[in-house]
Design a protein around this motif. Structure first.
Motif, PDB file in Angstrom:
ATOM      1  N   GLU A   1      -5.387   4.204  -1.696  1.00 58.29           N
ATOM      2  CA  GLU A   1      -4.350   3.386  -1.242  1.00 58.29           C
ATOM      3  C   GLU A   1      -3.544   3.604   0.460  1.00 58.29           C
ATOM      4  OE1 GLU A   1      -4.359   1.062  -2.532  1.00 58.29           O
ATOM      5  OE2 GLU A   1      -4.546   1.474  -5.069  1.00 58.29           O
TER       6      GLU A   1
ATOM      7  N   ILE B   1     -10.779  -4.192   1.179  1.00 56.66           N
ATOM      8  CA  ILE B   1     -10.027  -4.248   0.339  1.00 56.66           C
ATOM      9  C   ILE B   1      -9.910  -4.736  -1.755  1.00 56.66           C
ATOM     10  CG2 ILE B   1      -7.385  -3.112   0.369  1.00 56.66           C
ATOM     11  CD1 ILE B   1      -7.875  -3.146   2.590  1.00 56.66           C
TER      12      ILE B   1
ATOM     13  N   GLU C   1       0.885  -1.439   0.056  1.00 55.82           N
ATOM     14  CA  GLU C   1      -0.149   0.016  -0.197  1.00 55.82           C
ATOM     15  C   GLU C   1       1.421   1.216  -0.102  1.00 55.82           C
ATOM     16  OE1 GLU C   1      -2.828   0.024  -0.607  1.00 55.82           O
ATOM     17  OE2 GLU C   1      -3.827  -2.448   0.120  1.00 55.82           O
TER      18      GLU C   1
ATOM     19  N   HIS D   1      -6.481   2.489   2.778  1.00 61.23           N
ATOM     20  CA  HIS D   1      -6.191   1.336   3.199  1.00 61.23           C
ATOM     21  C   HIS D   1      -4.962   0.801   3.885  1.00 61.23           C
ATOM     22  CE1 HIS D   1      -7.477   0.153  -1.352  1.00 61.23           C
ATOM     23  NE2 HIS D   1      -9.064   0.560  -0.286  1.00 61.23           N
TER      24      HIS D   1
ATOM     25  N   GLU E   1      -9.408  -3.116  -5.288  1.00 58.25           N
ATOM     26  CA  GLU E   1      -8.274  -3.385  -6.172  1.00 58.25           C
ATOM     27  C   GLU E   1      -9.028  -3.356  -7.111  1.00 58.25           C
ATOM     28  OE1 GLU E   1      -6.466  -1.439  -4.553  1.00 58.25           O
ATOM     29  OE2 GLU E   1      -5.215  -2.190  -2.634  1.00 58.25           O
TER      30      GLU E   1
END
Ligand SMILES: [Fe+2]
Ligand SMILES: [Fe+2]
Length: 156
Positions: free
Chosen positions: A69, A140, A20, A72, A144
């Motif tokens: 990101e 997550i 990340e 995340h 992605e």
């Protein structure tokens, strides 16, 4: 049933944090480079006709995804602390590139690697009875996948 937490598990979760951080730095740097590329490039006919500049559109997307990101990384790091571990500050190798095509190739690769790792983490978390981590990575993972397809749309 207690959740099975050990160093191997924390290390696996930290691979996700490293990936990340790589994505944050990679996409934000590419975002700044698109500004420079925009000035250097001659516009294509399609860009003139549509009033849309590929570098600008991709630049904005890179900034937005970099911020996603970051969220995340924060959520995964928080989970590592809850599990009693220490989250890493080290990024995976950052690959920028010299032009838009390089950026896209490197970014598609980064998203693919993230999805592969997260599938592994989801499996591992399931086996260890760590349902909260499993749920987090499933959420997550879906993002992605969206990132992957957003980048893929720019590939000629
Ligand atoms: Fe991510
Ligand atoms: Fe992503």
């Amino acid at each position: 049933m207690a959740i099975k937490i050990d160093d191997d598990y924390i290390e696996l979760l930290n691979k996700a944090v490293s990936g990340e951080i790589q994505a944050i730095v990679q996409y934000m740097t590419q975002h700044s480079k698109t500004e420079m590329l925009k000035m250097r490039r001659k516009l294509t006919n399609l860009e003139i006709l549509t009033g849309k500049n590929k570098a600008s559109v991709l630049g904005k997307l890179l900034k937005d995804i970099s911020i996603a990101e970051m969220k995340h990384a924060e959520k995964i790091a928080e989970r590592i602390f809850v599990l009693g571990g220490e989250s890493t500050t080290r990024p995976s190798p950052i690959k920028i590139g010299d032009d838009l095509d390089d950026f896209l190739a490197n970014d598609l690769q980064a998203e693919k690697e993230a999805m592969e790792l997260y599938r592994k983490i989801i499996k591992e978390a399931t086996e260890r009875g760590d349902i909260t981590t499993k749920k987090l990575f499933m959420e997550i993972y879906a993002e992605e996948e969206e990132h992957y397809w957003s980048f893929d749309e720019f590939v000629k």
